[in-house]
Design an enzyme around this catalytic site. Structure first.
Site, PDB file in Angstrom:
ATOM      1  N   LYS A 299       0.935  -1.121   0.132  1.00 49.16           N
ATOM      2  CA  LYS A 299       0.003  -0.154   0.047  1.00 49.16           C
ATOM      3  C   LYS A 299       0.919   1.154  -0.083  1.00 49.16           C
ATOM      4  O   LYS A 299       0.693   2.219  -0.998  1.00 49.16           O
ATOM      5  CB  LYS A 299      -0.782  -0.063   1.272  1.00 49.16           C
ATOM      6  CG  LYS A 299      -1.911   1.002   1.452  1.00 49.16           C
ATOM      7  CD  LYS A 299      -2.752   0.638   2.492  1.00 49.16           C
ATOM      8  CE  LYS A 299      -3.457   1.986   2.900  1.00 49.16           C
ATOM      9  NZ  LYS A 299      -4.614   1.795   3.929  1.00 49.16           N
TER      10      LYS A 299
ATOM     11  N   GLU B  79      10.524  -4.528   4.608  1.00 53.60           N
ATOM     12  CA  GLU B  79      10.590  -5.983   4.228  1.00 53.60           C
ATOM     13  C   GLU B  79      10.475  -6.213   2.742  1.00 53.60           C
ATOM     14  O   GLU B  79      11.238  -6.889   1.948  1.00 53.60           O
ATOM     15  CB  GLU B  79       9.646  -7.136   4.806  1.00 53.60           C
ATOM     16  CG  GLU B  79      10.016  -7.036   6.397  1.00 53.60           C
ATOM     17  CD  GLU B  79       9.217  -6.101   7.242  1.00 53.60           C
ATOM     18  OE1 GLU B  79       9.048  -5.119   6.821  1.00 53.60           O
ATOM     19  OE2 GLU B  79       9.186  -6.428   8.381  1.00 53.60           O
TER      20      GLU B  79
ATOM     21  N   GLY C  57      -4.933  -2.392   5.118  1.00 53.92           N
ATOM     22  CA  GLY C  57      -4.190  -3.574   4.712  1.00 53.92           C
ATOM     23  C   GLY C  57      -4.874  -4.768   4.943  1.00 53.92           C
ATOM     24  O   GLY C  57      -4.874  -5.587   3.894  1.00 53.92           O
ATOM     25  N   ARG C  58      -5.258  -5.093   6.042  1.00 55.82           N
ATOM     26  CA  ARG C  58      -5.966  -6.363   6.463  1.00 55.82           C
ATOM     27  C   ARG C  58      -7.263  -6.647   5.882  1.00 55.82           C
ATOM     28  O   ARG C  58      -7.918  -7.711   6.022  1.00 55.82           O
ATOM     29  CB  ARG C  58      -5.805  -6.565   7.883  1.00 55.82           C
ATOM     30  CG  ARG C  58      -6.531  -5.601   8.743  1.00 55.82           C
ATOM     31  CD  ARG C  58      -5.873  -5.648  10.286  1.00 55.82           C
ATOM     32  NE  ARG C  58      -6.502  -4.516  10.819  1.00 55.82           N
ATOM     33  CZ  ARG C  58      -5.987  -3.422  11.010  1.00 55.82           C
ATOM     34  NH1 ARG C  58      -4.767  -3.177  10.706  1.00 55.82           N
ATOM     35  NH2 ARG C  58      -6.489  -2.292  12.032  1.00 55.82           N
TER      36      ARG C  58
ATOM     37  N   GLU D 101      -5.127  -7.469  14.981  1.00 58.43           N
ATOM     38  CA  GLU D 101      -4.642  -6.113  14.740  1.00 58.43           C
ATOM     39  C   GLU D 101      -5.582  -5.214  14.681  1.00 58.43           C
ATOM     40  O   GLU D 101      -5.397  -3.722  15.147  1.00 58.43           O
ATOM     41  CB  GLU D 101      -3.815  -6.097  13.290  1.00 58.43           C
ATOM     42  CG  GLU D 101      -2.883  -4.878  13.051  1.00 58.43           C
ATOM     43  CD  GLU D 101      -2.151  -4.996  11.928  1.00 58.43           C
ATOM     44  OE1 GLU D 101      -2.720  -5.531  10.739  1.00 58.43           O
ATOM     45  OE2 GLU D 101      -1.003  -4.652  11.918  1.00 58.43           O
TER      46      GLU D 101
ATOM     47  N   HIS E  51      -5.470 -34.471  17.522  1.00 61.76           N
ATOM     48  CA  HIS E  51      -4.353 -35.324  17.951  1.00 61.76           C
ATOM     49  C   HIS E  51      -3.258 -34.480  18.638  1.00 61.76           C
ATOM     50  O   HIS E  51      -2.320 -34.886  18.847  1.00 61.76           O
ATOM     51  CB  HIS E  51      -3.518 -35.977  16.928  1.00 61.76           C
ATOM     52  CG  HIS E  51      -4.859 -36.983  16.324  1.00 61.76           C
ATOM     53  ND1 HIS E  51      -4.848 -38.251  16.329  1.00 61.76           N
ATOM     54  CD2 HIS E  51      -5.756 -36.641  15.209  1.00 61.76           C
ATOM     55  CE1 HIS E  51      -5.939 -38.850  15.826  1.00 61.76           C
ATOM     56  NE2 HIS E  51      -6.516 -37.861  15.146  1.00 61.76           N
TER      57      HIS E  51
ATOM     58  N   LYS F 148       9.106  -1.332  14.257  1.00 61.12           N
ATOM     59  CA  LYS F 148       9.912  -0.848  13.173  1.00 61.12           C
ATOM     60  C   LYS F 148      10.628   0.219  13.361  1.00 61.12           C
ATOM     61  O   LYS F 148      11.876   0.406  12.697  1.00 61.12           O
ATOM     62  CB  LYS F 148       8.610  -0.337  12.206  1.00 61.12           C
ATOM     63  CG  LYS F 148       7.813  -1.336  11.540  1.00 61.12           C
ATOM     64  CD  LYS F 148       6.938  -0.682  10.519  1.00 61.12           C
ATOM     65  CE  LYS F 148       5.674  -1.382  10.223  1.00 61.12           C
ATOM     66  NZ  LYS F 148       4.780  -0.587   9.338  1.00 61.12           N
TER      67      LYS F 148
HETATM   68  C1  G6Q Z   1      -2.584  -4.119   7.872  1.00 55.60           C
HETATM   69  C2  G6Q Z   1      -1.429  -3.474   8.442  1.00 55.60           C
HETATM   70  C3  G6Q Z   1      -0.221  -4.250   7.683  1.00 55.60           C
HETATM   71  C4  G6Q Z   1       0.313  -4.021   6.412  1.00 55.60           C
HETATM   72  C5  G6Q Z   1       1.627  -4.171   6.168  1.00 55.60           C
HETATM   73  C6  G6Q Z   1       2.346  -4.047   4.857  1.00 55.60           C
HETATM   74  O1  G6Q Z   1      -3.620  -3.784   8.088  1.00 55.60           O
HETATM   75  O2  G6Q Z   1      -1.740  -2.231   8.085  1.00 55.60           O
HETATM   76  O3  G6Q Z   1      -0.251  -5.479   8.014  1.00 55.60           O
HETATM   77  O4  G6Q Z   1      -0.600  -4.587   5.713  1.00 55.60           O
HETATM   78  O5  G6Q Z   1       2.481  -3.594   7.000  1.00 55.60           O
HETATM   79  O6  G6Q Z   1       2.021  -2.552   4.653  1.00 55.60           O
HETATM   80  P1  G6Q Z   1       2.302  -1.870   3.051  1.00 55.60           P
HETATM   81  O7  G6Q Z   1       1.149  -2.651   2.064  1.00 55.60           O
HETATM   82  O8  G6Q Z   1       2.137  -0.453   3.039  1.00 55.60           O
HETATM   83  O9  G6Q Z   1       3.606  -2.824   2.678  1.00 55.60           O
END
Ligand code: G6Q
Length: 542
Positions: free
Chosen positions: A205, A211, A269-270, A355, A386, A506
């Protein structure tokens, strides 16, 4: 209507009713209980009769939802109000799957639906070109491998759904998901793909996530190294696309805006699987099946928005969760999909729930005085039976469980599916009704073993049953949990759509990284962190 502070009196009321009888007693007194305490919506049957609830309990719980202003909050979300106040954003993942061709959803006075539809069209055209071979790699070879590089919300949804919808996936293609900044993740993926036949989707996003950008840059270098060309940008143009809201950063990375699939700041994001972030899934299952996924989401969205609370699947599910977490003190709930294709669903749910509602201050910024989001965990059945089910059956913790199953399998082999489902149903029965000492004795269990072989029962479970795992039923299932989490967030009075809790680590990692690579004796961390960094530096010869 009760005010925000005394609304919890309804939970106390619910608890009084709930504690009066065991699940076994509730079933004994009402033969029609299963029918009364179940809801059907969007292709799903939700049986919540094996819970510690009767009519009075549910009435009080519904009053808790009403007193929390849930009805208005639902409308605020669906109509694009900026309910994510700490980030000053609307929350409109529901617009992404609004299948009404005439729908209008306004943000700051602008209808977002034309853009939503245009991006879906662009995704569909591109996905079909990749699938048909019309879009090829730089050397003219067909794309056989798709590597999604993203993390968190830009990874968990696509991974979960790609596994879940494997039966609909183009079998000649292979899909990989690189998320971890551990170089092993990228290295092991690159070992399995051929550069000339690989398409990288950089899913981020913000397009600044450490990462993702580290992995994307490394993948770009690997690709450009592997495919000789006069102009490396031409190679990148054929093998890289971006899924993002950040046009400037995407251009700087070297992806042209033609190859960017945008979304918007009002998609969390989620919650972004039905946005451009779902492109890997669309390439895998095709635009038609992706449209069916959206339709499934939309059906559950409409149910959530319009059904009365006592017949509203996400609302009832949320209220039951609050009964156990805040009434009975349950700290966790367990998600148990009886379908191998849903193997990553619990992990996906962990992010969605923890989250969103893992918050310690309320909307006024004051410490909360109730438990907020629960701990979510789970594994596909029957494997868990199990291992950890022992604790659920006989341990000292109360762990409400969601059992998820399908009447039909995609892979009928002998009677395996009957066995799978027999286990699901039997587990909910065992958890609810247990086994008394008398029953053990009647079976001839020696007296000294009776305490060990007795099951208390009265363990609550929900059962979610659909005909088959399809794009449509998956969409509805995801929306069900999204709205459950939303409902709980409203009742907890927390902001569910920000995630400030992930920031601190972070930021600190940046400072630690500077110390790891530098060769300076002075470090300003605590003695433990300093010693660990020093040990690492010695080990790698710095
Ligand atoms: C989700 C969070 C988080 C996000 C990641 C990746 O709701 O905001 O999990 O999706 O940190 O972020 P980017 O899509 O900006 O790389």
């Amino acid at each position: 209507m009760a005010g925000n502070t005394d609304k919890w009196a309804y939970l106390d009321e619910a608890m009084v009713a709930s504690s009066r009888k065991t699940i076994k007693e509730l079933f004994a007194e009402d033969p029609a209980r299963a029918e009364k305490f179940s809801i059907d919506a969007a292709g799903w049957h939700f049986d919540y009769s094996k819970n510690r609830v009767d009519r009075a309990t549910m009435k009080a719980l519904v009053q808790l939802a009403e007193a929390s202003g849930l009805k208005d909050e639902i409308e605020r979300m669906f109509t694009g109000e900026k309910i994510n106040r700490t980030e000053n954003r609307a929350v409109l993942h529901t617009a992404l799957r609004n299948c009404d061709p005439k729908a209008k959803v306004l943000v700051d006075g602008k209808d977002v639906m034309p853009d939503v539809r245009a991006v879906l069209e662009k995704m569909g055209d591109f996905a079909e070109k990749v699938r048909s071979g019309a879009h090829r790699g730089f050397t003219g070879k067909r794309i056989k491998y798709v590597v999604n590089i993203g993390i968190g919300g830009s990874d968990l949804g696509p991974v979960m759904a790609n596994i879940a919808l494997t039966p609909y996936s183009k079998r000649g293609m292979k899909f990989f998901f690189v998320s971890n900044v551990d170089s092993t993740h990228l290295a092991e993926t690159l070992r399995q793909v051929k550069p000339a036949e690989t398409l990288f989707l950089v899913a981020s996003k913000t397009f600044t996530t450490q990462e993702t950008m580290s992995n994307a840059n490394a993948a770009k270098a690997w690709l450009v190294d592997s495919i000789p060309s006069v102009n490396p940008n031409d190679v990148v143009a054929k093998h890289f696309v971006a899924l993002s809201t950040a046009a400037k950063e995407v251009s700087e990375f070297g992806v042209s805006l033609d190859n960017m699939f945008p979304f918007w700041d009002w998609v969390g994001g989620r919650y972004s699987l039905p946005s451009a972030i779902g492109l890997s899934l669309m390439i895998a299952i095709g635009r038609r099946n992706f449209a069916k996924l959206l339709r499934g989401y939309w059906k559950m969205d409409r149910h959530f928005r319009t059904a009365k609370f006592d017949r509203n699947m996400p609302v009832v599910m949320a209220l039951l969760g609050i009964l156990y977490s805040n009434g009975y003190g349950a700290e966790t709930y367990c998600c148990l999909p009886y379908d191998q294709y849903l193997s990553r669903f619990p992990a996906y749910l962990q992010q969605m729930d923890m989250e969103s509602n893992g918050k310690g201050v309320d909307r006024a910024g004051k410490p909360v005085d109730r438990e907020t989001g629960p701990i979510v965990w789970g594994e596909p059945g029957t494997n868990g039976q199990h291992s950890f089910y022992q604790l659920i059956h006989q341990g000292t913790h109360l762990i409400p469980c969601d059992f998820i199953g399908f009447c039909q399998t995609h892979n009928p082999i002998g009677d395996l599916h009957d066995k799978l489902m027999a286990n699901l149903f039997a587990q909910t029965e065992a958890l609810a009704f247990g086994k008394t000492a008398e029953e053990c004795r009647a079976e001839g269990v020696p007296e000294d073993l009776v305490p060990f072989k007795t099951f208390e029962g009265n363990r609550p479970t929900n059962t979610l049953l659909a005909d088959k795992l399809t794009p449509e039923s998956l969409g509805a299932l995801v929306a069900l949990y999204e709205h459950k989490v939303f409902t709980q967030g409203v009742i907890f009075n927390v902001y569910s759509f920000d995630q400030w809790g992930v920031q601190l680590g972070k930021v600190l990692a940046k400072g630690v990284l500077a110390d790891l690579v530098a060769n300076k004796p002075e470090m300003r961390h605590d003695s433990s962190t300093n010693a660990l960094i020093a040990r690492y530096r010695r080990a790698v010869g710095r």
